[in-house]
Write a protein that holds these residues in place. Sequence first.
Motif, PDB file in Angstrom:
ATOM      1  N   ALA A 171       7.971  11.018  12.705  1.00 49.24           N
ATOM      2  CA  ALA A 171       6.893  11.483  11.829  1.00 49.24           C
ATOM      3  C   ALA A 171       6.973  10.724  10.517  1.00 49.24           C
ATOM      4  N   TRP A 172       5.938  10.904   9.700  1.00 40.24           N
ATOM      5  CA  TRP A 172       5.926  10.289   8.369  1.00 40.24           C
ATOM      6  C   TRP A 172       5.004  11.097   7.455  1.00 40.24           C
ATOM      7  N   GLY A 173       5.236  10.970   6.151  1.00 38.47           N
ATOM      8  CA  GLY A 173       4.394  11.639   5.176  1.00 38.47           C
ATOM      9  C   GLY A 173       4.374  13.143   5.348  1.00 38.47           C
ATOM     10  N   ALA A 174       3.176  13.739   5.268  1.00 34.62           N
ATOM     11  CA  ALA A 174       3.034  15.187   5.324  1.00 34.62           C
ATOM     12  C   ALA A 174       3.413  15.769   6.675  1.00 34.62           C
ATOM     13  N   ILE A 225       0.872  -1.169   0.000  1.00 30.41           N
ATOM     14  CA  ILE A 225       0.000   0.000   0.000  1.00 30.41           C
ATOM     15  C   ILE A 225       0.914   1.225   0.000  1.00 30.41           C
ATOM     16  N   PHE A 226       0.887   1.997  -1.072  1.00 35.73           N
ATOM     17  CA  PHE A 226       1.802   3.127  -1.248  1.00 35.73           C
ATOM     18  C   PHE A 226       0.996   4.410  -1.114  1.00 35.73           C
ATOM     19  N   LEU A 227       1.128   5.069   0.034  1.00 36.11           N
ATOM     20  CA  LEU A 227       0.324   6.240   0.345  1.00 36.11           C
ATOM     21  C   LEU A 227       1.100   7.515   0.020  1.00 36.11           C
ATOM     22  N   GLU A 228       0.454   8.398  -0.728  1.00 38.38           N
ATOM     23  CA  GLU A 228       1.109   9.608  -1.215  1.00 38.38           C
ATOM     24  C   GLU A 228       0.449  10.844  -0.587  1.00 38.38           C
ATOM     25  N   PRO A 229       1.184  11.602   0.236  1.00 38.14           N
ATOM     26  CA  PRO A 229       0.591  12.766   0.905  1.00 38.14           C
ATOM     27  C   PRO A 229       0.266  13.879  -0.085  1.00 38.14           C
ATOM     28  N   MET A 230      -1.013  14.146  -0.276  1.00 34.87           N
ATOM     29  CA  MET A 230      -1.432  15.150  -1.257  1.00 34.87           C
ATOM     30  C   MET A 230      -0.849  16.526  -0.937  1.00 34.87           C
ATOM     31  N   LYS A 231      -0.732  16.828   0.342  1.00 37.80           N
ATOM     32  CA  LYS A 231      -0.199  18.120   0.760  1.00 37.80           C
ATOM     33  C   LYS A 231       1.201  18.362   0.210  1.00 37.80           C
ATOM     34  N   GLY A 290      17.222  26.580  22.373  1.00 40.40           N
ATOM     35  CA  GLY A 290      18.370  25.760  22.722  1.00 40.40           C
ATOM     36  C   GLY A 290      18.086  24.281  22.852  1.00 40.40           C
ATOM     37  N   ILE A 291      16.935  23.833  22.336  1.00 38.88           N
ATOM     38  CA  ILE A 291      16.577  22.412  22.407  1.00 38.88           C
ATOM     39  C   ILE A 291      16.965  21.740  21.089  1.00 38.88           C
ATOM     40  N   SER A 292      17.765  20.703  21.167  1.00 40.67           N
ATOM     41  CA  SER A 292      18.260  19.999  19.990  1.00 40.67           C
ATOM     42  C   SER A 292      17.358  18.802  19.675  1.00 40.67           C
ATOM     43  N   CYS A 293      16.690  18.844  18.538  1.00 39.51           N
ATOM     44  CA  CYS A 293      15.727  17.804  18.166  1.00 39.51           C
ATOM     45  C   CYS A 293      16.281  16.906  17.069  1.00 39.51           C
ATOM     46  N   GLU A 294      16.143  15.607  17.269  1.00 37.62           N
ATOM     47  CA  GLU A 294      16.458  14.641  16.221  1.00 37.62           C
ATOM     48  C   GLU A 294      15.140  14.244  15.542  1.00 37.62           C
ATOM     49  N   VAL A 295      15.067  14.394  14.236  1.00 37.70           N
ATOM     50  CA  VAL A 295      13.840  14.132  13.493  1.00 37.70           C
ATOM     51  C   VAL A 295      14.044  12.909  12.608  1.00 37.70           C
ATOM     52  N   ILE A 296      13.131  11.940  12.733  1.00 36.86           N
ATOM     53  CA  ILE A 296      13.203  10.703  11.949  1.00 36.86           C
ATOM     54  C   ILE A 296      11.939  10.561  11.127  1.00 36.86           C
ATOM     55  N   ASP A 297      12.124  10.354   9.835  1.00 40.30           N
ATOM     56  CA  ASP A 297      11.029  10.066   8.899  1.00 40.30           C
ATOM     57  C   ASP A 297      10.947   8.547   8.763  1.00 40.30           C
ATOM     58  N   LEU A 298       9.841   7.962   9.198  1.00 41.91           N
ATOM     59  CA  LEU A 298       9.736   6.497   9.179  1.00 41.91           C
ATOM     60  C   LEU A 298       9.800   5.924   7.767  1.00 41.91           C
ATOM     61  N   ARG A 299       9.216   6.601   6.792  1.00 38.31           N
ATOM     62  CA  ARG A 299       9.161   6.185   5.379  1.00 38.31           C
ATOM     63  C   ARG A 299       8.371   4.898   5.169  1.00 38.31           C
ATOM     64  N   THR A 300       8.713   3.820   5.845  1.00 41.91           N
ATOM     65  CA  THR A 300       7.970   2.566   5.753  1.00 41.91           C
ATOM     66  C   THR A 300       7.279   2.312   7.095  1.00 41.91           C
ATOM     67  N   LEU A 301       5.959   2.227   7.067  1.00 44.55           N
ATOM     68  CA  LEU A 301       5.198   2.031   8.299  1.00 44.55           C
ATOM     69  C   LEU A 301       5.047   0.566   8.647  1.00 44.55           C
ATOM     70  N   ASP A 302       5.195  -0.290   7.654  1.00 45.43           N
ATOM     71  CA  ASP A 302       5.231  -1.731   7.876  1.00 45.43           C
ATOM     72  C   ASP A 302       6.019  -2.343   6.716  1.00 45.43           C
ATOM     73  N   PRO A 303       7.226  -2.847   6.999  1.00 49.92           N
ATOM     74  CA  PRO A 303       7.886  -2.979   8.301  1.00 49.92           C
ATOM     75  C   PRO A 303       8.478  -1.655   8.794  1.00 49.92           C
ATOM     76  N   ILE A 304       8.570  -1.525  10.110  1.00 47.30           N
ATOM     77  CA  ILE A 304       9.135  -0.331  10.744  1.00 47.30           C
ATOM     78  C   ILE A 304      10.615  -0.560  11.038  1.00 47.30           C
ATOM     79  N   ASP A 305      11.391   0.490  10.875  1.00 44.65           N
ATOM     80  CA  ASP A 305      12.820   0.440  11.174  1.00 44.65           C
ATOM     81  C   ASP A 305      13.014   0.631  12.679  1.00 44.65           C
TER      82      ASP A 305
END
Length: 328
Positions: free
Chosen positions: A209-212, A169-175, A228-243
Amino acid sequence: MAQLTMVQAICDALQVALEEMPEVLLLGEDIGKNGGVFRATDGLWEHFGDERVIDTPLAEAGIIGSSIGLAVNGFKPVAEVQFLTFIYPAFEQIISHIARLHTRTQGAFPNSIVIRAPYGGGIRAPELHSDSTETFFIHTPGLKVVVPSTPSDAKGLLLAAIKQPDPVIFLEPMKLYRAFKEEVPAGWYEIPLGSARLVQTGTDVTILAWGAMVPVAMQGASECEKSGISCEVIDLRTLDPIDEETIIQSVTKTGRVVIVQEAPRTLGLGSELMAMIQEQAFYSLEAPMVRVTSYDVPVPMYALEDEFRPTAEKVAQAVYKVVQEGGM
């Protein structure tokens, strides 16, 4: 490399697949001469003809049922459903047949099907065009679920989905279809399914986070960096299987987690991510995890859509919350 939007990158991926794999067929409503409702198949009908790029009736169950028949006979159908919410008439075909075919036949029949579907809000479409219901498919064994957030990822992930033998299932964020351009490699290239993308490194908080929601997460992270807060942001890309490995490594480093999902709150993927982190990285947590989600109501009409969906401000507030509760 060409500068492409996401929808252009998807069209490019489909063209490459049609050129290099004679077993690939496209089918869906208005994807031929009209090039699709979002022009994701623009020009492909003229180039490959109506035996490779097939306009179908307005019947999602027929599109998906035909894809099953094509797949078991050795083709690689890539089916387009105009909007994710339109997939419900075909839900039985997906859950009862596509997801179970490998198990039911002990692998005797090929089952390489990709179902493309635009999803999500933010474009002022009616509520039956704006759902984010990826959890239905993540919860179903036998399906892989992929959601790109950039043009280059969209092409690489789509080609990987077409190449491998399992249904996707390949979901494409319209936004994000035309939100920005970036360099996209020419020709065939793949991004392995099951690999998350480290969008930004950080030390204090992990934002998943993922998609839009990836740009929204980045905007929230940028706001927090002013404090001064350092955030690491990860895009899951694949929701199943998850990394899982990438997620747990990040959480172990930062000790704080914010999850951003466009879907309604109850039983969304964010809940599963929290359970996974609780099981595998509990002793690394410095504060309770926080979800930023949409509400448990149907997508509202235009005037309330921005209040309904996660925003950069809501993400920043969640980050401040986990930092304060963690005693940073």
